[in-house]
Write a protein that holds these residues in place. Sequence first.
Motif, PDB file in Angstrom:
ATOM      1  N   GLY A  31       0.822  -1.192   0.000  1.00 25.84           N
ATOM      2  CA  GLY A  31       0.000   0.000   0.000  1.00 25.84           C
ATOM      3  C   GLY A  31       0.868   1.258   0.000  1.00 25.84           C
ATOM      4  N   GLU A  32       0.174   2.381   0.050  1.00 28.30           N
ATOM      5  CA  GLU A  32       0.854   3.680   0.058  1.00 28.30           C
ATOM      6  C   GLU A  32       0.939   4.188   1.486  1.00 28.30           C
ATOM      7  N   VAL A  33       2.107   4.728   1.838  1.00 29.63           N
ATOM      8  CA  VAL A  33       2.307   5.231   3.190  1.00 29.63           C
ATOM      9  C   VAL A  33       1.539   6.538   3.341  1.00 29.63           C
ATOM     10  N   GLY A  34       0.771   6.608   4.437  1.00 34.24           N
ATOM     11  CA  GLY A  34       0.040   7.835   4.731  1.00 34.24           C
ATOM     12  C   GLY A  34       0.741   8.620   5.827  1.00 34.24           C
ATOM     13  N   ARG A  35      -0.014   8.844   6.892  1.00 35.14           N
ATOM     14  CA  ARG A  35       0.544   9.620   8.010  1.00 35.14           C
ATOM     15  C   ARG A  35       1.688   8.840   8.649  1.00 35.14           C
ATOM     16  N   VAL A  36       2.791   9.581   8.977  1.00 35.93           N
ATOM     17  CA  VAL A  36       3.940   8.993   9.657  1.00 35.93           C
ATOM     18  C   VAL A  36       4.211   9.819  10.915  1.00 35.93           C
ATOM     19  N   PHE A  37       4.337   9.122  12.064  1.00 42.11           N
ATOM     20  CA  PHE A  37       4.568   9.814  13.330  1.00 42.11           C
ATOM     21  C   PHE A  37       5.561   8.991  14.147  1.00 42.11           C
ATOM     22  N   LYS A  38       6.602   9.677  14.655  1.00 35.53           N
ATOM     23  CA  LYS A  38       7.584   9.022  15.512  1.00 35.53           C
ATOM     24  C   LYS A  38       7.468   9.607  16.902  1.00 35.53           C
ATOM     25  N   LEU A  53       7.470   3.974  16.113  1.00 33.40           N
ATOM     26  CA  LEU A  53       7.102   4.578  14.829  1.00 33.40           C
ATOM     27  C   LEU A  53       5.672   4.158  14.491  1.00 33.40           C
ATOM     28  N   TYR A  54       4.804   5.162  14.263  1.00 29.44           N
ATOM     29  CA  TYR A  54       3.393   4.923  13.924  1.00 29.44           C
ATOM     30  C   TYR A  54       3.129   5.491  12.540  1.00 29.44           C
ATOM     31  N   TYR A  55       2.506   4.701  11.665  1.00 28.64           N
ATOM     32  CA  TYR A  55       2.200   5.175  10.320  1.00 28.64           C
ATOM     33  C   TYR A  55       1.048   4.348   9.757  1.00 28.64           C
ATOM     34  N   ASP A  56       0.498   4.824   8.625  1.00 29.37           N
ATOM     35  CA  ASP A  56      -0.654   4.181   7.981  1.00 29.37           C
ATOM     36  C   ASP A  56      -0.256   3.657   6.630  1.00 29.37           C
ATOM     37  N   ILE A  57      -0.865   2.525   6.252  1.00 34.83           N
ATOM     38  CA  ILE A  57      -0.765   1.969   4.897  1.00 34.83           C
ATOM     39  C   ILE A  57      -2.177   2.006   4.325  1.00 34.83           C
ATOM     40  N   LYS A  58      -2.309   2.589   3.140  1.00 35.04           N
ATOM     41  CA  LYS A  58      -3.660   2.782   2.619  1.00 35.04           C
ATOM     42  C   LYS A  58      -3.705   2.448   1.131  1.00 35.04           C
ATOM     43  N   SER A 113      15.158  -1.656   6.600  1.00 33.37           N
ATOM     44  CA  SER A 113      16.057  -1.274   5.501  1.00 33.37           C
ATOM     45  C   SER A 113      15.674   0.071   4.916  1.00 33.37           C
ATOM     46  N   VAL A 114      14.384   0.410   4.959  1.00 37.11           N
ATOM     47  CA  VAL A 114      13.888   1.691   4.446  1.00 37.11           C
ATOM     48  C   VAL A 114      12.908   2.244   5.455  1.00 37.11           C
ATOM     49  N   LEU A 115      13.075   3.489   5.846  1.00 39.07           N
ATOM     50  CA  LEU A 115      12.110   4.136   6.728  1.00 39.07           C
ATOM     51  C   LEU A 115      10.923   4.599   5.901  1.00 39.07           C
ATOM     52  N   PRO A 116       9.730   4.376   6.362  1.00 37.87           N
ATOM     53  CA  PRO A 116       8.552   4.788   5.583  1.00 37.87           C
ATOM     54  C   PRO A 116       8.451   6.301   5.490  1.00 37.87           C
ATOM     55  N   GLU A 117       8.065   6.776   4.332  1.00 36.20           N
ATOM     56  CA  GLU A 117       7.849   8.196   4.097  1.00 36.20           C
ATOM     57  C   GLU A 117       6.493   8.367   3.445  1.00 36.20           C
ATOM     58  N   GLY A 132       3.574   8.995   1.125  1.00 31.70           N
ATOM     59  CA  GLY A 132       3.470   8.958  -0.323  1.00 31.70           C
ATOM     60  C   GLY A 132       4.260   7.835  -0.968  1.00 31.70           C
ATOM     61  N   MET A 133       5.057   7.076  -0.204  1.00 33.03           N
ATOM     62  CA  MET A 133       5.865   6.002  -0.769  1.00 33.03           C
ATOM     63  C   MET A 133       5.032   4.715  -0.806  1.00 33.03           C
ATOM     64  N   GLU A 134       5.125   4.000  -1.887  1.00 35.30           N
ATOM     65  CA  GLU A 134       4.442   2.706  -2.019  1.00 35.30           C
ATOM     66  C   GLU A 134       5.387   1.629  -1.514  1.00 35.30           C
ATOM     67  N   VAL A 135       4.922   0.877  -0.503  1.00 31.30           N
ATOM     68  CA  VAL A 135       5.781  -0.084   0.162  1.00 31.30           C
ATOM     69  C   VAL A 135       5.066  -1.416   0.329  1.00 31.30           C
ATOM     70  N   ILE A 136       5.860  -2.421   0.682  1.00 29.54           N
ATOM     71  CA  ILE A 136       5.358  -3.736   1.091  1.00 29.54           C
ATOM     72  C   ILE A 136       5.794  -3.923   2.530  1.00 29.54           C
ATOM     73  N   VAL A 137       4.795  -4.048   3.451  1.00 30.08           N
ATOM     74  CA  VAL A 137       5.047  -4.128   4.873  1.00 30.08           C
ATOM     75  C   VAL A 137       4.849  -5.567   5.314  1.00 30.08           C
ATOM     76  N   SER A 138       5.825  -6.094   6.070  1.00 32.24           N
ATOM     77  CA  SER A 138       5.749  -7.459   6.598  1.00 32.24           C
ATOM     78  C   SER A 138       5.651  -7.398   8.103  1.00 32.24           C
ATOM     79  N   GLY A 139       4.730  -8.204   8.686  1.00 29.67           N
ATOM     80  CA  GLY A 139       4.584  -8.211  10.125  1.00 29.67           C
ATOM     81  C   GLY A 139       3.420  -9.067  10.557  1.00 29.67           C
ATOM     82  N   ARG A 140       2.947  -8.845  11.782  1.00 23.31           N
ATOM     83  CA  ARG A 140       1.858  -9.628  12.362  1.00 23.31           C
ATOM     84  C   ARG A 140       0.687  -8.714  12.661  1.00 23.31           C
ATOM     85  N   LEU A 141      -0.511  -9.183  12.319  1.00 26.26           N
ATOM     86  CA  LEU A 141      -1.743  -8.431  12.561  1.00 26.26           C
ATOM     87  C   LEU A 141      -2.208  -8.712  13.973  1.00 26.26           C
ATOM     88  N   THR A 142      -2.541  -7.638  14.705  1.00 24.01           N
ATOM     89  CA  THR A 142      -2.988  -7.773  16.079  1.00 24.01           C
ATOM     90  C   THR A 142      -4.041  -6.713  16.353  1.00 24.01           C
TER      91      THR A 142
END
Length: 518
Positions: free
Chosen positions: A45-52, A58-63, A82-86, A88-98
Motif C-alpha cells: 500500500g501507500e504510506v500515509g501519516r507517519v509519526f515518531k 514509529l506509527y504510520y498508515d498503509i492505505k 532497511s527503508v524508513l517509511p515516508e 506517499g511512498m508505495e511499500v510492502i510491509v511485513s509483520g503480524r496483525l494484532t
Amino acid sequence: MSDLIDDESDGPGPGSNAPEFTVSEISGAVKKTLEGAFGRIRVRGEVGRVFKARSGHLYYDIKDERNVLACTTWKGQVSGLSVLPEEGMEVIVSGRLTAFGAQSKYNLNAEQVEPAGAGALMAMLEKRKQQLQAEGLFDAARKRPLPFLPEVIGVVTSPSGAVIRDILHRLRDRFPRKVLVWPVAVQGRDCAPQVAAAIEGFNRLTPGGALPRPDVLIVARGGGSIEDLWGFNEEIVARAAAASAIPLISAVGHETDTTLIDYVSDRRAPTPSAAAEIAVPVRLDLLAQLDGQAARLSGALARFMQRRDERLRDLARALPRAESLLAGPRQRLDHAADRLPMALRSGLDRRRARFAEASAPLRPQLLMQRLRGLSERLSLRSARLGPLLERRSADARKDLDRLRARFAATPFHREQARRQDRLARSAERILVAQDAILKRRAERLAALERILRSLDYEEILRRGFAVVRGDGAVVTTKAAAETARSLELQFADGRLTIGAPARGAKSRPAPPDQGSLF
C-alpha cells in the motif's frame, strides 16, 4: 467466534438464556481470532501519516483507494528497517496483525518495510533529490576545487572488497600518497549511518596531528542494483557529504549508476579507479612536464640572451669610434695648453699693474703721518682714561664699603664671623698637631737611619775590621783561604791584593786584640 455469536433470529430477549461476556473477553477473543487467522502477513500500500513518538516507536498508515491499515514499528525494530517509511511512498510491509482492545482498533506490527518495486524507489529518490536541490546542496558554486597533489587521501569503503585494492593500485602507479581507510558497510541497513559517520570523522581530525587530516576524501563502492546502492541515496549521507569541509570525490557504482552523493560531492568519478586518477596526477607525466618546462626555460633564456647580444652589437655598430669621440676634446686640450703660458704671463702682468696702482699712494711719509696722528689720539684718550678709571674705582669702592657695612649688620655675617673664628682656631690646632706628628716622624726616621748605618758593613770596617775575598768570593774559613790563588783584603780606606800563602805553612797567630767580622 461462531460460538460467541447467535443467529439473528435467536436474538436475546426477556428471559433468554444467552451467555454474557465482558468487554475484555470480547477484545481478547477478537485478538486471538485475528492473530490465528492471519499470522505473519505482507501488505502492499501507500504510506500515509507517519509519526515518531518520543519513546522511539514509529506509527504510520498503509492505505489504498478505499481503506487504511494502522501500522506500528516498536523502537527496537526501527533499526532493523532497511527503508524508513515516508509519506506517499508505495511499500510492502511485513509483520503480524494484532488488535488493540483499549481503543477497539486493530493494527499491523510491521517488522520489515520494503519499497514496492523500482518505480517506488525511483519516485522516493526523485522526491529526495528535488528536496535537496531546493535547499541548494547541488549548486555548483558551493563545490570546492580538489587539491592538485594531496599529501593524505581518505577512503571511505569496505576494506575487504576489490574497490580498495583498485584505488591503492592506481595511486601506486600514478603517484604514491599516504592513504587512510575508514572501513564501512557499503550496502544494507548499516551502510548509510556508517558512511555518514566516516565522513564526519575524517572532518574532525586535526590537520597535522598524530593521525593527519586527509586533504581529499573518496567515497567508493562497486556496481550493483539500485537496492544495493540505496545506502548512498539516503538523506543522512547526502547531507554529510555536503557538510564536509574536505573536498569529496564520489565513486559509487559503475559509470551508469547515479546516487544522491554524486550530486552533492565536489567531484563525481565514474569508477573507483577513476577516482584515484582524479585525486592525484601522474608522477612521470609531472616529471616529463617539468623537464619540458626546464628545457623551454633554458631555450627561452638562451634566445633572450642571443637577442640581447645581437641588439647590443647593433647598437655598438651605430656608436662612433673612440678616436673620433676624443679627437675634438684632444684638439681643445692642445689649444688650451698652448695658450696657457701666455695667459699666465698676461694675468701676472695685470695683477702687477693693479698692485702698483694700489701701492702708489702708500708712501712712508704718509704712513708716518697717519701713525703720529693715531699715536696722539691714543695718548689723549689714555690721559683721559686714567682719571676716569680712578673715579670709577673710587665709586665702586664706596659702593662695596656700603654693601660690606650693610652685610656686617646681618645675622648671617655674624654667623660667618663665628665660623671663621672657629675655623682659624681649628687651623691653628691642626698646624700644632701637624708639627708634632712631623717632629715625631723625623725623630723616628733619624733613629732608623742610625740603625741602618750601624748595620752597614762599611761602618764596621771603619772600626778596624776587614773583608777577605779569595778569587773574587768572600772567604770565611782558613781552608778556603789556603786554596785561593789570590786574596784581597778590603779595609775602610781601600782594598789590598796579596798572594796566596804556601800550602802546609803554619799561619801566624793573630794578635790577641785583633778581631774579625767573619
